[in-house]
Design a protein around this motif. Structure first.
Motif: not given
Lengths: 113, 112
Positions: B16-21, B60-61, B75-80
């Protein structure tokens, strides 16, 4: 559709023994073919690439060699394996008429003991 | 030294978290690609970006190519949990020939 087959999936070989890894592509003609080695934390290292039968370019001097006996067959070989040859080996292909990305095989985990 | 650097090297987050690499270089690239690799498998191409400033979305990417074509972000939104894997960027640096170079990757773990 195009598919790429790589085998074996895992291999344990003694030091000094020979190696032969095979890769074949189906569903396309005259592909560019590649052998990569992947080491943890260092990404993929290009070992060899081929743009046609019998045409092999080596990117890194090493204990390995590659051959392309047929249009859709790419072979990675060694006469005598070293411990440092251990790693995850990946075969890949790309279109020859313009780069649209690599399609990788499922890889071979080689352990030299 | 590597032509492509990726950060962070490891990332562990909750579902559910967002992340950026990030993928960075001091060299200009004609194009950049992102791949995802699962354990024991080969990398799978996700996207190719070719124009400076380009943004591409894949569900979501979200992928962005820097204006100067020296960097890219994912960036991934609402990671699964299914997003778990090694994310690799790759590109052809200008004046480097025609073969792609790969970054070392970001290993993402999404916990349920």
């Amino acid at each position: 559709s195009q598919t790429i087959h790589q085998w074996p999936a895992t291999l344990v070989q003694p030091v000094g023994s020979p190696l032969s890894l095979e890769c074949t592509v189906e569903g396309t003609s005259n592909p560019n073919l590649y052998w990569y080695r992947q080491a943890a934390g260092r990404g993929l290292q290009l070992l060899f690439y081929s743009v046609g039968i019998g045409q092999i370019s080596s990117e890194v001097p090493q204990n390995l060699s590659a051959s392309r006996p047929q249009d859709r067959q790419f072979i990675l070989s060694s006469k005598k394996l070293l411990l440092s040859d251990s790693g995850f080996y990946l075969c890949a292909w790309s279109w020859s008429g313009g780069f649209q990305g690599y399609t990788f095989g499922s890889g071979t985990r080689l352990t030299v003991v | 030294t590597q032509l492509l650097e990726q950060s962070p090297q490891f990332l562990s987050i909750q579902e559910g978290e967002n992340l950026t690499v990030y993928c960075n270089s001091s060299s200009v690239f004609s194009s950049l690609q992102w791949y995802r690799q699962e354990p024991g498998e080969g990398p799978v191409l996700l996207v190719t970006v070719v124009t400076g400033g380009e943004v591409k979305k894949l569900k979501r990417l979200t992928f962005q190519f820097g204006d100067a074509r020296k960097d890219s972000s994912l960036h991934i939104t609402a990671a699964q949990p299914g997003d778990t894997g090694l994310y690799l960027c790759a590109g052809v640096p200008s004046n480097y020939g025609q073969n792609f170079v790969f970054g070392p990757g970001t290993r993402l773990s999404v916990l349920p």
